[in-house]
Design an enzyme around this catalytic site. Sequence first.
Site, PDB file in Angstrom:
ATOM      1  N   GLY A  27     -23.752  -8.422   1.986  1.00 29.76           N
ATOM      2  CA  GLY A  27     -23.535  -8.360   0.518  1.00 29.76           C
ATOM      3  C   GLY A  27     -22.516  -7.349   0.104  1.00 29.76           C
ATOM      4  O   GLY A  27     -22.936  -6.565  -0.807  1.00 29.76           O
ATOM      5  N   LYS A  98      -3.244  -2.094 -12.899  1.00 31.19           N
ATOM      6  CA  LYS A  98      -2.485  -1.727 -11.746  1.00 31.19           C
ATOM      7  C   LYS A  98      -1.214  -2.669 -11.884  1.00 31.19           C
ATOM      8  O   LYS A  98      -1.181  -3.987 -11.820  1.00 31.19           O
ATOM      9  CB  LYS A  98      -3.115  -1.747 -10.448  1.00 31.19           C
ATOM     10  CG  LYS A  98      -2.153  -1.599  -8.938  1.00 31.19           C
ATOM     11  CD  LYS A  98      -3.033  -2.032  -7.909  1.00 31.19           C
ATOM     12  CE  LYS A  98      -1.977  -1.872  -6.563  1.00 31.19           C
ATOM     13  NZ  LYS A  98      -2.562  -2.525  -5.346  1.00 31.19           N
ATOM     14  N   VAL A 203     -30.767  -9.211   9.540  1.00 36.02           N
ATOM     15  CA  VAL A 203     -30.703 -10.074  10.612  1.00 36.02           C
ATOM     16  C   VAL A 203     -30.560  -9.823  11.818  1.00 36.02           C
ATOM     17  O   VAL A 203     -30.009  -8.954  12.446  1.00 36.02           O
ATOM     18  CB  VAL A 203     -29.524 -11.328  10.306  1.00 36.02           C
ATOM     19  CG1 VAL A 203     -29.621 -12.325  11.620  1.00 36.02           C
ATOM     20  CG2 VAL A 203     -29.366 -11.651   9.012  1.00 36.02           C
ATOM     21  N   LEU A 351     -13.816  -8.738   6.061  1.00 36.60           N
ATOM     22  CA  LEU A 351     -13.797  -7.776   7.384  1.00 36.60           C
ATOM     23  C   LEU A 351     -14.027  -8.532   8.622  1.00 36.60           C
ATOM     24  O   LEU A 351     -13.566  -8.276   9.771  1.00 36.60           O
ATOM     25  CB  LEU A 351     -14.223  -6.573   7.448  1.00 36.60           C
ATOM     26  CG  LEU A 351     -13.883  -5.663   6.124  1.00 36.60           C
ATOM     27  CD1 LEU A 351     -14.475  -4.372   6.093  1.00 36.60           C
ATOM     28  CD2 LEU A 351     -12.096  -5.340   6.405  1.00 36.60           C
ATOM     29  N   THR A 362      -4.327  -5.979   0.425  1.00 34.45           N
ATOM     30  CA  THR A 362      -4.382  -7.271   0.902  1.00 34.45           C
ATOM     31  C   THR A 362      -5.761  -8.205   1.235  1.00 34.45           C
ATOM     32  O   THR A 362      -5.938  -9.210   1.109  1.00 34.45           O
ATOM     33  CB  THR A 362      -3.346  -7.869   1.777  1.00 34.45           C
ATOM     34  OG1 THR A 362      -3.653  -7.001   2.919  1.00 34.45           O
ATOM     35  CG2 THR A 362      -1.852  -7.896   1.239  1.00 34.45           C
ATOM     36  N   ILE A 364      -8.687  -8.015  -0.146  1.00 38.75           N
ATOM     37  CA  ILE A 364      -9.737  -8.742  -1.057  1.00 38.75           C
ATOM     38  C   ILE A 364      -8.881 -10.090  -1.531  1.00 38.75           C
ATOM     39  O   ILE A 364      -9.348 -10.891  -1.938  1.00 38.75           O
ATOM     40  CB  ILE A 364     -10.021  -7.787  -2.419  1.00 38.75           C
ATOM     41  CG1 ILE A 364     -10.740  -6.642  -2.025  1.00 38.75           C
ATOM     42  CG2 ILE A 364     -10.423  -8.685  -3.661  1.00 38.75           C
ATOM     43  CD1 ILE A 364     -10.987  -5.637  -2.960  1.00 38.75           C
TER      44      ILE A 364
HETATM   45  P1  FAD Z   1     -18.698  -4.595   4.317  1.00 35.10           P
HETATM   46  O1  FAD Z   1     -18.483  -4.187   2.977  1.00 35.10           O
HETATM   47  O2  FAD Z   1     -18.976  -4.030   5.568  1.00 35.10           O
HETATM   48  O3  FAD Z   1     -20.241  -5.380   3.982  1.00 35.10           O
HETATM   49  C1  FAD Z   1     -20.882  -5.828   5.176  1.00 35.10           C
HETATM   50  C2  FAD Z   1     -22.117  -6.509   4.551  1.00 35.10           C
HETATM   51  O4  FAD Z   1     -22.857  -7.151   5.563  1.00 35.10           O
HETATM   52  C3  FAD Z   1     -23.135  -5.371   4.093  1.00 35.10           C
HETATM   53  O5  FAD Z   1     -23.919  -5.874   2.995  1.00 35.10           O
HETATM   54  C4  FAD Z   1     -23.943  -4.988   5.198  1.00 35.10           C
HETATM   55  O6  FAD Z   1     -25.315  -4.589   4.916  1.00 35.10           O
HETATM   56  C5  FAD Z   1     -24.131  -6.526   5.765  1.00 35.10           C
HETATM   57  N1  FAD Z   1     -24.622  -6.846   6.985  1.00 35.10           N
HETATM   58  C6  FAD Z   1     -24.181  -6.362   8.354  1.00 35.10           C
HETATM   59  N2  FAD Z   1     -24.936  -6.582   9.297  1.00 35.10           N
HETATM   60  C7  FAD Z   1     -25.988  -7.353   8.787  1.00 35.10           C
HETATM   61  C8  FAD Z   1     -27.323  -7.815   9.456  1.00 35.10           C
HETATM   62  N3  FAD Z   1     -27.288  -7.810  10.634  1.00 35.10           N
HETATM   63  N4  FAD Z   1     -28.109  -8.339   8.616  1.00 35.10           N
HETATM   64  C9  FAD Z   1     -27.993  -8.393   7.381  1.00 35.10           C
HETATM   65  N5  FAD Z   1     -26.772  -7.945   6.551  1.00 35.10           N
HETATM   66  C10 FAD Z   1     -25.728  -7.303   7.729  1.00 35.10           C
HETATM   67  N6  FAD Z   1      -9.238  -3.995   0.537  1.00 35.10           N
HETATM   68  C11 FAD Z   1      -8.404  -4.173  -0.486  1.00 35.10           C
HETATM   69  O7  FAD Z   1      -8.326  -5.493  -0.989  1.00 35.10           O
HETATM   70  N7  FAD Z   1      -7.609  -3.126  -0.868  1.00 35.10           N
HETATM   71  C12 FAD Z   1      -7.873  -1.813  -0.503  1.00 35.10           C
HETATM   72  O8  FAD Z   1      -7.343  -1.127  -1.188  1.00 35.10           O
HETATM   73  C13 FAD Z   1      -8.570  -1.863   0.785  1.00 35.10           C
HETATM   74  N8  FAD Z   1      -8.634  -0.347   1.312  1.00 35.10           N
HETATM   75  C14 FAD Z   1      -9.298  -0.320   2.568  1.00 35.10           C
HETATM   76  C15 FAD Z   1      -9.193   0.766   3.147  1.00 35.10           C
HETATM   77  C16 FAD Z   1      -9.764   1.006   4.350  1.00 35.10           C
HETATM   78  C17 FAD Z   1      -9.820   2.287   5.072  1.00 35.10           C
HETATM   79  C18 FAD Z   1     -10.413  -0.057   4.897  1.00 35.10           C
HETATM   80  C19 FAD Z   1     -11.182  -0.050   6.310  1.00 35.10           C
HETATM   81  C20 FAD Z   1     -10.729  -1.291   4.359  1.00 35.10           C
HETATM   82  C21 FAD Z   1     -10.026  -1.253   3.152  1.00 35.10           C
HETATM   83  N9  FAD Z   1      -9.853  -2.667   2.121  1.00 35.10           N
HETATM   84  C22 FAD Z   1      -9.102  -2.671   1.313  1.00 35.10           C
HETATM   85  C23 FAD Z   1     -10.880  -3.820   2.850  1.00 35.10           C
HETATM   86  C24 FAD Z   1     -12.055  -3.941   1.920  1.00 35.10           C
HETATM   87  O9  FAD Z   1     -12.560  -2.739   2.030  1.00 35.10           O
HETATM   88  C25 FAD Z   1     -12.985  -5.145   2.413  1.00 35.10           C
HETATM   89  O10 FAD Z   1     -12.363  -6.040   2.605  1.00 35.10           O
HETATM   90  C26 FAD Z   1     -14.011  -5.315   1.593  1.00 35.10           C
HETATM   91  O11 FAD Z   1     -14.842  -4.103   1.060  1.00 35.10           O
HETATM   92  C27 FAD Z   1     -15.070  -6.337   1.900  1.00 35.10           C
HETATM   93  O12 FAD Z   1     -15.693  -5.858   3.130  1.00 35.10           O
HETATM   94  P2  FAD Z   1     -17.023  -6.741   3.572  1.00 35.10           P
HETATM   95  O13 FAD Z   1     -17.775  -7.448   2.359  1.00 35.10           O
HETATM   96  O14 FAD Z   1     -16.075  -7.918   4.402  1.00 35.10           O
HETATM   97  O15 FAD Z   1     -17.731  -5.942   4.408  1.00 35.10           O
END
Ligand code: FAD
Length: 516
Positions: A27, A98, A203, A351, A362, A364
């Site tokens: 989430g 932006k 999970v 990610l 890039t 998002i």
């Molecule tokens: P997360 O935010 O890590 O979410 C993962 C989710 O999975 C969480 O809700 C967690 O609770 C859940 N989860 C994990 N394991 C389990 C489990 N076993 N059971 C239940 N739930 C679980 N992107 C941009 O577009 N612009 C930017 O400027 C940018 N800057 C960044 C800078 C850095 C240093 C980094 C590392 C990334 C950056 N990003 C940027 C990328 C951006 O942060 C991610 O693409 C975005 O936040 C999406 O993350 P996510 O939802 O994939 O992962």
Amino acid sequence: MTYGVASNEGTPSGAAKRINHVVVVGGGTAGWMTAAGLAHMLGASGLGQAGLKVTLIESEAIGVVGVGEATLPHIKAFNDTIGINEAEFMAATSATFKLGIEFVDWGRKGDSYIHPFGEFGLPNEGVAFHHYWRKFADVAGPLDDYSLPVVACRNAKFQPPSEDPRSVLSTYRYAYQFDTLQYAPFMRSHAEKKGVTRIEGKVVDVALDPDDGRVTELTLENGQSVAGDLFIDCTGFFGLLIEKQLETGYDDWSEWLPADRAVAVPCESAGPLLPYTRATAHEAGWSWRIPLQHRTGNGHVYSSQFLSDDAACDTLLGGLEGGRLADPRFLRFVTGKRRKLWNKNVVAIGLSGGFLEPLESTSIYLIQEGISKLVELFPQDQDCAVETREYNYWMDLQFERIRDFLILHYHATQRDDSDFWNHMRNLKVPDSLQERLELFRAHGHVSAYEHGLFLVPSWIAVLIGQRVIPQGFDARVAGTPEAHVKQHLAGLRDHMSKAAGSMEDHATFLRRYAQM
Ligand code: FAD
């Protein structure tokens, strides 16, 4: 207790199973964007009335990555598609507008250029403007002066673009900079209104079909089971389904993009509210500065091969413009992507699917592209080899194009003041990038594609901004009368400057529009 729908009901024996229930695990930004997008476009109360049931599982105990605040203009189309009101969204996420990204110290120390979300020159000029600029480079001045979004950025101005294609105000688009911790909750409330069911919990177990290895059911820490037909892995760097279960494999691109760590810290706002993100190059990486309504996001991305964590943190803290608002937070990553973004009945979005460092904001965009392509190709049933192949082909292409564009920033440099820059300048780049560089160096042309990210003006901005000046130009500008072009260039600069001058101050516009 099993949560789900009896999705095989009514399926003739032997026929492929229908996809009725999608389970999103995670989430964060990726999970809630995906759930909202699927529910809106394919959900029971959504547009397509495909009747899809969407469930999202997230664990508050695990939390989210907590970075990712700068976006690209495509996000506006996504928000519009799923019915998000822009002013409400900006107020709820403390967002700013932006118009581009400023790159400081990249080509050489002391350099600065802006990669704008827009064109150079006026609309409909025929031959691309930069060819004229190149032919008359001795008198034309900086290319930046011929882009309205750049001039607006330099003056902290903002105005929504015009829809009149003859107007200079139609030459740009805009994105947002928002508070990532406010964004997922905002998307959650939107997704829940569209019928998404949320389950809180971690999970801990994943059941696979013994015949074909597909995921069938997830078990949570409290014993609850959740069955589904298609699973979207949005578990971030964990890659819970796509990697830990399916062992899909990872294409590691750190030989070309060796930054593998970041340290992030927010600080108080200072100075005018700028409508752009700044990326400043340092000894072994770069730092971001993202202005939001209520604070500034900062981070330093670096290669641990060339710089220690302490040194990276010192550089970051030393460059803060306002008081620090939290302790620095370190993150680790490996640049690259999963070998297959869609494997069996698991699609990795966010990610979990891969990470290309945030230099051009890039990630998002890639989430959004993953959602759009999935919706477009959404299969009727689980027999979906063709859809899977097409999805993986398209997403691979997106990742590879972005990869090449990012490498360009590091490779096209004259910096020789550290081991890192010497390494990056002398890097053997992928053939796809090498060919682009050669074509541009010879004629000023960029091999174009019409869809996806980073079209010709983006490449031009970075190439010329980093001092890659082509030897030649488009043959059609060769015979243009010099006096005429010089007059046109002077008129154009004046036009850009007046147009930017008539725009509103960015902060004033925001206060009125998004209750800053
Ligand atoms: P997360 O935010 O890590 O979410 C993962 C989710 O999975 C969480 O809700 C967690 O609770 C859940 N989860 C994990 N394991 C389990 C489990 N076993 N059971 C239940 N739930 C679980 N992107 C941009 O577009 N612009 C930017 O400027 C940018 N800057 C960044 C800078 C850095 C240093 C980094 C590392 C990334 C950056 N990003 C940027 C990328 C951006 O942060 C991610 O693409 C975005 O936040 C999406 O993350 P996510 O939802 O994939 O992962």
